[in-house]
Scaffold this motif. Structure first.
Motif, mmCIF file in Angstrom:
data_model
loop_
_atom_site.group_PDB
_atom_site.id
_atom_site.type_symbol
_atom_site.label_atom_id
_atom_site.label_comp_id
_atom_site.label_asym_id
_atom_site.label_seq_id
_atom_site.Cartn_x
_atom_site.Cartn_y
_atom_site.Cartn_z
ATOM 1 N N ASP A 76 0.832 -1.198 0.000
ATOM 2 C CA ASP A 76 0.000 0.000 0.000
ATOM 3 C C ASP A 76 0.872 1.256 0.000
ATOM 4 N N THR A 78 2.464 4.788 -0.840
ATOM 5 C CA THR A 78 1.927 6.117 -1.140
ATOM 6 C C THR A 78 2.527 6.610 -2.459
ATOM 7 N N ASP A 79 1.920 7.640 -3.019
ATOM 8 C CA ASP A 79 2.465 8.238 -4.240
ATOM 9 C C ASP A 79 3.881 8.758 -4.004
#
Length: 173
Positions: A76, A78-79
């Motif tokens: 998961d 993050t950008d």
């Protein structure tokens, strides 16, 4: 940092780094490090092609992006993490590609040495050269593992460790 603190820190982060190493080992195959084995006839190259198949930079980038997509989904990411990890992996790929080519070229050398009368000195030079190249690849991969580890949170490293253990049966005797 005192020696005892260094060893405590190393013991705490080493398992996470080993796990990331296992996952990035898969990426390493995509980067061409799998040529270490392929160059010795032990494995096929990327995507099941014969080990002598050369891959373009575009093919390599597509494969890296595909593997990273799975990696990002699993943890998961993050950008911001994606923006930091992708260039690290692609830079490592660029630096490792000459080793990929070297291992492919060394395959023919090994076959020539095998076909000739035993020349122990030549065989030793060949072995030493292979070990030097593997050490260089290992050092670069270790740097990549450390760099990627710095980007991940402890929770993400744990998630990744659990995923790898589950899918690769790590730790089972």
């Amino acid at each position: 940092m005192p020696a005892t603190e260094f060893f405590r820190t190393a013991r705490r982060i080493l398992p996470a780094r080993k796990t990331i190493a296992a996952f990035l080992g898969g990426i390493a195959v995509a980067l061409g490090v799998g040529a270490i084995a392929a160059g010795h006839g032990l494995a096929d190259g990327m995507h099941g092609h014969a080990s002598s198949t050369q891959h373009s930079p575009d093919e390599m980038n597509r494969h890296i992006e595909h593997m990273l997509k799975h990696f990002y989904a699993e943890i998961d990411a993050t950008d911001a993490q994606r923006a930091r990890i992708e260039p690290l992996v692609k830079q490592a790929a660029t630096e490792l590609m000459p080793l990929h080519d070297r291992f492919h070229a060394s395959h023919a050398d090994a076959l020539n040495l095998l076909a000739e009368a035993p020349d122990r000195a030549a065989l030793e030079r060949f072995r030493a050269g292979q070990m030097q190249a593997m050490d260089q690849a290992s050092r670069r991969l270790t740097q990549l593992i450390a760099d990627v580890s710095d980007v991940l949170t402890p929770t993400q490293r744990k998630q990744l460790a659990e995923h790898i253990a589950e899918h690769h049966h790590l730790g089972r005797g």
